[in-house]
Design an enzyme around this catalytic site. Sequence first.
Site, short mmCIF file in Angstrom:
data_model
loop_
_atom_site.label_atom_id
_atom_site.label_comp_id
_atom_site.label_asym_id
_atom_site.label_seq_id
_atom_site.Cartn_x
_atom_site.Cartn_y
_atom_site.Cartn_z
N ASN A 249 0.74 -1.24 0.18
CA ASN A 249 -0.09 0.19 0.01
C ASN A 249 0.81 1.36 -0.10
OD1 ASN A 249 0.87 -0.47 2.53
ND2 ASN A 249 -1.15 0.16 3.46
N ASP A 310 11.29 -16.91 2.87
CA ASP A 310 11.79 -17.46 4.02
C ASP A 310 13.25 -17.43 3.97
OD1 ASP A 310 9.45 -17.83 5.11
OD2 ASP A 310 9.63 -20.21 5.26
N GLY A 326 1.30 -7.60 6.88
CA GLY A 326 0.36 -8.55 7.55
C GLY A 326 0.71 -9.28 8.59
N THR A 328 2.15 -12.18 8.06
CA THR A 328 3.30 -12.95 7.64
C THR A 328 4.28 -12.29 8.70
OG1 THR A 328 2.67 -12.75 5.51
CG2 THR A 328 4.88 -13.07 5.74
N GLU A 344 5.45 -3.80 11.70
CA GLU A 344 4.25 -3.15 11.75
C GLU A 344 3.20 -4.04 10.86
OE1 GLU A 344 1.25 -1.71 10.73
OE2 GLU A 344 2.26 -0.28 9.46
N ARG A 377 -5.36 0.97 4.34
CA ARG A 377 -4.26 1.71 5.10
C ARG A 377 -4.33 0.88 6.53
NH1 ARG A 377 -6.32 6.44 6.56
NH2 ARG A 377 -4.39 7.36 7.51
N CYS A 378 -3.21 0.64 7.04
CA CYS A 378 -3.23 -0.02 8.40
C CYS A 378 -3.67 1.12 9.65
CB CYS A 378 -1.66 -0.55 8.85
SG CYS A 378 -0.59 0.71 8.69
N THR A 379 -3.70 2.31 9.09
CA THR A 379 -4.17 3.09 10.05
C THR A 379 -5.39 3.84 9.90
OG1 THR A 379 -2.73 5.07 9.05
CG2 THR A 379 -1.71 4.31 10.85
N GLU A 471 -9.80 -6.87 9.98
CA GLU A 471 -9.26 -5.70 9.21
C GLU A 471 -10.00 -5.93 7.75
OE1 GLU A 471 -5.09 -5.68 9.11
OE2 GLU A 471 -5.18 -3.54 9.06
O1 G3H Z 1 -0.62 1.43 6.07
C1 G3H Z 1 0.48 1.54 7.06
C2 G3H Z 1 0.68 2.98 6.85
O2 G3H Z 1 1.87 2.93 7.90
C3 G3H Z 1 -0.18 4.00 7.23
O3 G3H Z 1 0.41 5.38 6.72
O4 G3H Z 1 -1.20 6.55 8.32
O5 G3H Z 1 0.43 7.79 6.46
O6 G3H Z 1 -1.41 6.10 5.72
P1 G3H Z 1 -0.51 6.50 6.75
#
Ligand code: G3H
Length: 576
Positions: A249, A310, A326, A328, A344, A377-379, A471
Amino acid sequence: MLSNVVTKTYVPDCSTASSFSTNTTIYRRRITLPRKTRALSLITNSSSVLHHQHHFSSVSLSKSILVGEEREFGGAMAGGGVFAEIIDVGDSTSVFKYYADGEWKKSSSGKSVAIVNPTTRKTQYKVQACTQEEVNKVMETAKAAQKSWAKTPLWRRAELLHKAAAILKDHKAPIAEALIKEIAKPAKDAVTEVVRSGDLISYCAEEGVRLLGEGAFLVSDSFPGNERTKYCLTSKIPLGVVLAIPPFNYPVNLAVSKIAPALIAGNSLVLKPPTQGAVSCLHMVHCFHLAGFPKGLISCITGKGSEIGDFLTMHPGVNCISFTGGDTGIAISKKAGMIPLQMELGGKDACIVLEDADLDLVASNIVKGGFSYSGQRCTAVKVVLVMESVADALVEKVKAKVAKLSVGPPEDDSDITPVVSESSANFIEGLVLDAKQKGATFCQEYKRDGNLIWPLLLDNVRPDMRIAWEEPFGPVLPVIRIGSVEEGIHHCNASNFGLQGCVFTKDINKAMLISDAMETGTVQINSAPARGPDHFPFQGIKDSGIGSQGITNSINMMTKVKTTVINLPTPSYTMG
Ligand code: G3H
C-alpha cells in the site's frame, strides 16, 4: 546527468499469461469505466512508453496532475527516460530487472513474476523471479559494501541521501504512474507518496547527522564504590545488513522509511519489494543508483515469496529486518534469528465518539480516515464506537459525505479505486455478507464490480459479526453503538491489534483518560489515526507489531551502542 536522458521504447508483453499470475479467476464481469479517448502517447512524446495503450481505456493518467511533470523531464514515464535501463526489453515480453552490485540484472532463472493491474485485472508489468543463489550473492556484496560504507563520513552519507531525495522528487510522475498501475493508488495520492518519501529521506539525513554525530560520556564515580578512574565513551554503530520488506500500500514510502535510516546509520540495505508495488520500488531504487551510492550497498531483489521469502528472512547474512505488512510478520518473527526486528502488522483502529464531540469534525475524519485509499491503510479508521445518543446524527452526516465520494479508476483520481486484488475483494465481500446475514444495517447498497467496491457504512454492527474485529483493508466501515465510554474502551482493548485509535470529545481531561486506557501504540485526539508526519514515533502493540518506527526511532533501531572505556591508573577529577 539527469538532463541526459535516454529514451527507449518499452513494450511489455501484456497478453502472455504468466504462470505466476494469481488473477486466473474472473470473479465478475469486467468493470466498465468511462472511456478516455486521449491515450498517453498524445501527451507524452512518441518515444515514451507505449504499454499504457494496451490497457484500461481510462489511460489519461490524471492528466491534470501529471502532464506538467512529464514535460519537465522530457516525457519520461514509468520505464522510460532515465528508467529505460531498468527494463529488459525482449521480442515478446519485457521484464523489469533486479538491482544488485550497482547494476540492473536479469535473473538466471529466466522466469518472471506478473504484476496484475487491480483496475484492468490484466498483467501490467513483469519482474524478475530471482533465485536463492542470487539472494546469496546479494548478501555477500551487501556485507562487503557495508564495511566501506561504515567508514564513509557521516556528512557524505547524508549528502548522498539528499541527492537521492531530490532525484526521487524530480521523477515523481513516472513513479506515481507505476503506483497507479500496480496498486490503483489515486493519482494525487500517488504523487504525494513520492514527494513525501523524498522529504522523509532528507529529514532522515539531517536527523542522522545530529543523532549519530553525538555520543555519551560517563564517568565511574557516579556509581557507588567507584573512584573517577574510568571514562566511558558511547557511540552508535551500524548493525550490518538490513533487510527491508515494505507492503503493497506504500511501496515507495514504507521502503524509504527503512532504507534511509539504514543507510545514514552506516548499514547496507537489501530490499524485497511486495509483488504489487515492485515496479514502483525499482524506480525508486534507480533514483538511489543515479545519486551515486557505492556498488552493492543497496540491492533490490524481486521474486516469489514462496521461493525466496523464507530464504531471505532466515538468511544468516541478515542483521536486522524491518517489515511492514500482514500477519506474515508474525511468522517472520518466529523464524528470524537473534536479530533486531521492526514489525508493523496492521490494526483495527477504533474511533471512539463521545456525546460532546463536534459531529461535523468527526464525520469528516471518519470519511477521510476510513475511506482514503479505499481503506487500504493500516491506520484507517476500522471501527466507529459511538455513544448511542449521538449515533443517529453522526451516521446521517457520514452517509451524506460517503454519497459524495467518487468511485472509479485511479487515473481519474477517484476517491474510491479498485482494491489491490481479487482475493482481497473476495475477503472484503465475505465480511460484508457475514454482517448482512447477522443483521447489520446497510447505509448504502453493497456494490462491487471486479475489484472495485463501493464505499459502505454498516450501522448497528454487533460483536458477533466478523467485521467488528477483522481488518477489511477495503472501503467498508462498521459502526458499533455504545452505551458507555467504558464499553468503547473495552471493545478497543479486546482486539488482538493495537496500532492506533482516536477519540473525539471537547473535554481534554476525558480525552487523556481514554487515551491512557486505550491499549494502542498511538491515540489521536480529535483527528483520525495517521502515521505521519513521518518523523513521529509510530508503533503498535499486541499483534500490531514490534518496536517503534518514525525517523529517529528507526535510526536508533538500526544501530547498536558501542562503548570504549578509558581506564586511568589514578582517579582524575575535573578541575581537581
Ligand atoms: O498502512 C500503513 C501505513 O503505515 C499507514 O500510513 O497513516 O500515512 O496512511 P498512513
